[in-house]
Scaffold this motif. Structure first.
Motif, PDB file in Angstrom:
ATOM      1  N   THR A 114      36.831  84.721 -24.755  1.00 25.09           N
ATOM      2  CA  THR A 114      36.533  84.147 -25.505  1.00 25.09           C
ATOM      3  C   THR A 114      37.588  82.448 -25.802  1.00 25.09           C
ATOM      4  N   THR A 115      37.072  82.136 -25.449  1.00 23.11           N
ATOM      5  CA  THR A 115      37.934  80.735 -25.528  1.00 23.11           C
ATOM      6  C   THR A 115      36.828  79.336 -24.964  1.00 23.11           C
ATOM      7  N   PRO A 116      37.449  78.483 -25.931  1.00 25.22           N
ATOM      8  CA  PRO A 116      36.588  77.545 -26.150  1.00 25.22           C
ATOM      9  C   PRO A 116      36.866  76.580 -24.607  1.00 25.22           C
ATOM     10  N   ALA A 117      37.943  76.747 -24.011  1.00 25.21           N
ATOM     11  CA  ALA A 117      38.690  75.896 -23.277  1.00 25.21           C
ATOM     12  C   ALA A 117      38.127  76.146 -22.039  1.00 25.21           C
ATOM     13  N   VAL A 118      36.528  77.344 -22.229  1.00 26.32           N
ATOM     14  CA  VAL A 118      36.222  78.044 -20.333  1.00 26.32           C
ATOM     15  C   VAL A 118      34.821  76.194 -20.109  1.00 26.32           C
ATOM     16  N   ILE A 119      35.060  76.380 -18.529  1.00 30.73           N
ATOM     17  CA  ILE A 119      33.896  75.444 -18.089  1.00 30.73           C
ATOM     18  C   ILE A 119      33.823  76.282 -16.793  1.00 30.73           C
ATOM     19  N   ARG A 120      32.514  77.043 -17.115  1.00 34.02           N
ATOM     20  CA  ARG A 120      31.941  78.014 -15.936  1.00 34.02           C
ATOM     21  C   ARG A 120      31.015  76.457 -14.692  1.00 34.02           C
ATOM     22  N   HIS A 121      31.540  76.808 -13.429  1.00 32.95           N
ATOM     23  CA  HIS A 121      31.657  75.966 -12.317  1.00 32.95           C
ATOM     24  C   HIS A 121      30.457  76.875 -11.404  1.00 32.95           C
ATOM     25  N   VAL A 122      29.293  76.821 -10.892  1.00 31.83           N
ATOM     26  CA  VAL A 122      28.825  77.640 -10.182  1.00 31.83           C
ATOM     27  C   VAL A 122      29.200  77.429  -9.148  1.00 31.83           C
ATOM     28  N   ALA A 123      29.159  77.229  -7.930  1.00 31.63           N
ATOM     29  CA  ALA A 123      30.491  76.435  -6.924  1.00 31.63           C
ATOM     30  C   ALA A 123      30.459  77.467  -5.438  1.00 31.63           C
ATOM     31  N   ASP A 124      30.543  77.062  -4.142  1.00 30.19           N
ATOM     32  CA  ASP A 124      31.195  77.313  -3.250  1.00 30.19           C
ATOM     33  C   ASP A 124      32.620  76.974  -2.855  1.00 30.19           C
ATOM     34  N   ASP A 130      32.049  74.930   0.171  1.00 30.86           N
ATOM     35  CA  ASP A 130      31.118  73.412   0.534  1.00 30.86           C
ATOM     36  C   ASP A 130      31.559  72.967  -0.942  1.00 30.86           C
ATOM     37  N   ALA A 131      32.223  71.577  -0.086  1.00 27.54           N
ATOM     38  CA  ALA A 131      33.482  70.899  -1.476  1.00 27.54           C
ATOM     39  C   ALA A 131      32.432  70.077  -2.299  1.00 27.54           C
ATOM     40  N   THR A 132      31.115  69.676  -2.021  1.00 31.28           N
ATOM     41  CA  THR A 132      30.147  68.905  -2.851  1.00 31.28           C
ATOM     42  C   THR A 132      30.129  69.836  -3.605  1.00 31.28           C
ATOM     43  N   THR A 133      30.284  71.156  -4.018  1.00 27.26           N
ATOM     44  CA  THR A 133      29.667  72.168  -4.939  1.00 27.26           C
ATOM     45  C   THR A 133      31.059  71.497  -6.229  1.00 27.26           C
ATOM     46  N   LEU A 134      32.044  71.960  -5.822  1.00 29.07           N
ATOM     47  CA  LEU A 134      33.164  72.000  -6.468  1.00 29.07           C
ATOM     48  C   LEU A 134      33.525  71.277  -7.673  1.00 29.07           C
ATOM     49  N   PRO A 135      34.166  71.300  -8.746  1.00 28.15           N
ATOM     50  CA  PRO A 135      34.418  70.606  -9.365  1.00 28.15           C
ATOM     51  C   PRO A 135      35.538  69.518  -9.198  1.00 28.15           C
ATOM     52  N   PRO A 136      35.421  67.835  -9.301  1.00 30.52           N
ATOM     53  CA  PRO A 136      35.716  66.969  -8.403  1.00 30.52           C
ATOM     54  C   PRO A 136      37.307  66.839  -9.353  1.00 30.52           C
TER      55      PRO A 136
END
Length: 199
Positions: A74-84, A87-93
């Motif tokens: 329940t915080t607006p600071a959350v960002i969701r990443h569907v990632a593995d 696999d570095a290419t799926t991760l946030p930069p």
């Protein structure tokens, strides 16, 4: 059910590491700019959430888990990443002041270089002045009767792949990607912190 079964029953009774001990790790290292890899139920983030969070990146291959934990925080600071994490290419930069990987490594496929690859990618997510922290169940520990039974079941079903995991190999993989590594044992569990990622 995850909180009750894994954190409050299995972890202390089978592995020898209490939820309070894991909570202390979060209290000490959780920052205002955090990435959680393998989100579980979000129990520790929910229990030790910060009022000054600028970003909480949730990283997991399971969209349902991401949705559940983001609602729990329940915080607006959350960002969701569907990632593995493999696999570095799926991760946030971006890089983060704190990166949590709690009870993740023992679930990864032990064939090939999966665990080493995961730690390399965790280092890429960690800021130069940041800290990676987490815990993992080791296979070579002296397990009690419950622990041995669960090890057989979890490894047979593919939930774990950790029969060969030991503290020495964990330290080796972490030290290959971080300048400073600290590991504390709680019977079958290795609680670790790592800082100073090697670029």
């Amino acid at each position: 059910m995850y909180d009750l079964f894994v954190l409050h029953f299995t972890s202390p009774r089978a592995w020898g590491c209490t939820a309070d001990e894991l909570s202390q790790m979060y209290r000490q290292h959780l920052s205002h700019d955090h990435a959680e890899v393998g989100v579980g139920s979000g129990y520790f983030l929910s229990s030790h959430g910060r009022a000054d969070w600028t970003q909480v990146s949730l990283i997991d291959p399971n969209p349902a888990a991401l949705q559940y934990v983001s609602r729990r925080l329940t915080t607006p600071a959350v960002i969701r990443h569907v990632a593995d994490i493999l696999d570095a290419t799926t991760l946030p930069p971006q890089r983060y002041k704190s990166v949590g990987a709690n009870y993740v490594l023992h679930c990864l496929d032990a064939s090939g270089d999966s665990k080493r690859t995961a730690i390399a990618n965790l280092a890429r997510l960690t800021a130069d002045d940041g800290t990676l922290f987490g815990a993992t169940v080791l296979g070579d520990a002296e397990h009690n009767r419950l622990g041995r039974a669960l090890m057989r079941i979890c490894n047979a079903t593919g939930a774990f792949d950790n029969t060969a995991d030991d503290e020495a190999s964990l330290r080796h993989h972490l030290s290959a990607h971080f300048h400073t590594v600290h590991i504390e044992r709680r019977r079958a569990v290795a609680m670790f912190t790592a800082s100073g990622p090697i670029r």
